[in-house]
Design an enzyme around this catalytic site. Structure first.
Site, short mmCIF file in Angstrom:
data_model
loop_
_atom_site.label_atom_id
_atom_site.label_comp_id
_atom_site.label_asym_id
_atom_site.label_seq_id
_atom_site.Cartn_x
_atom_site.Cartn_y
_atom_site.Cartn_z
N SER A 142 -22.97 2.69 52.22
CA SER A 142 -24.08 2.46 53.15
C SER A 142 -23.98 1.05 53.71
O SER A 142 -23.44 0.14 53.05
CB SER A 142 -25.41 2.64 52.42
OG SER A 142 -26.51 2.18 53.20
N TYR A 155 -31.33 0.99 45.65
CA TYR A 155 -30.35 1.85 46.31
C TYR A 155 -29.21 1.00 46.88
O TYR A 155 -28.03 1.32 46.69
CB TYR A 155 -31.03 2.64 47.43
CG TYR A 155 -30.09 3.53 48.21
CD1 TYR A 155 -29.70 4.76 47.71
CD2 TYR A 155 -29.58 3.12 49.44
CE1 TYR A 155 -28.82 5.58 48.42
CE2 TYR A 155 -28.71 3.92 50.16
CZ TYR A 155 -28.33 5.15 49.65
OH TYR A 155 -27.46 5.95 50.35
#
Length: 275
Positions: A142, A155
């Protein structure tokens, strides 16, 4: 690498990015082992792709939990039988919300699925991959690995760990036949995130891509063997600036911090099951 020469293990295959990637892989002539934990969704996808494939032997599906030793061993055994030369670590679980709300259960789920599972599965499949004339490991991370955004602390930490793993492993295997690659999408239009995270992205103006665009980028990485790629020139520029002057970037996230503080907590939800 040519797609017609690939035999792929694709984890998280029944999710939005996974299913779109699987469709492109089959369309381009790859052999694909679909891996996921949701039996109904995975079997539905396998049936759909199998019906459209000229050679059904190119496709197989395996319902396992990649966070377990038994699940990874099952993948290894099938991968050996299918002479796999590409591993796409795509499975993951989301996490969004103020860090003060983070529970040990949610944190452990993210670490286990987003970081430990791809590390251990890669290790498990390396003997098979290293036997191939050419092989690839693509870790789907990500942009949050390189840009710390309020609300995504835990995350982002798991994805940053995956990026560091990818970089170190790439250098470790530099004199072998295995290429290690890291792919960093930005927000994607799927059901991966909960309603609160989706609202947050809308309020803060975060750019969102379709699953087809993300899947096409993964396919391009297989072909090009590019070591790292992200989506969005603004995000890539921000990542570079953040690496050079992290403190100077803090002010750019004021609206994100305010949005996080004003969103209703009743929408908080973490899906602990990887696709």
């Amino acid at each position: 690498m040519k797609l017609s020469q690939t035999s792929v293990v694709l984890t998280g295959a029944s999710g939005g990015i996974g299913s779109a990637t699987a469709r492109l892989l089959i369309h381009e002539g790859a052999k694909v082992l679909l891996v996921g934990r949701s039996k109904d969704k995975l079997m539905k996808l396998a049936s759909e792709l199998g019906a459209g494939a000229s050679d059904r032997s190119r496709l197989d599906a395996l319902v396992v939990d990649i966070t377990t030793d038994a699940g990874r061993a099952a993948i290894r055994d099938v991968a050996q039988a299918r002479n796999v030369n590409v591993l796409i670590n795509n499975a993951g679980v989301p996490g969004f919300g103020p860090s003060i709300e983070l529970s040990s259960v949610d944190a452990q789920a993210m670490v286990n699925t987003n970081l430990l599972a791809p590390m251990l599965l890669t290790s498990c499949l390396l003997p098979q991959l290293m036997k191939q004339p050419r092989a690839q490991v693509i870790n789907v991370g990500s942009t949050l690995a390189r840009i710390g955004v309020p609300g995504f602390a835990a995350y982002g930490a798991t994805k940053a760990g995956l990026r560091a793993f990818s970089e170190s492993l790439r250098r470790e295997l530099a004199e072998t036949s295995v290429k290690v690659q890291y792919f960093a999408p930005r927000a994607v239009d799927t059901q991966f995130n909960d309603a609160r995270a989706t609202t947050f992205n809308t309020v803060t103006g975060s750019r969102t891509d379709s699953v087809d665009k993300v899947a096409a980028a993964i396919i391009e990485m297989i072909r090009s063997e590019r070591i790292e790629r992200g989506i969005g020139w603004i995000e890539q520029l921000a990542a570079r600036l953040n690496a050079l002057c992290p403190g100077a970037m803090d002010g750019a996230f004021t609206k994100h911090r305010h949005a996080l503080q004003t969103l209703p907590s009743s929408l908080t939800q973490l899906n602990r099951k990887p696709s």
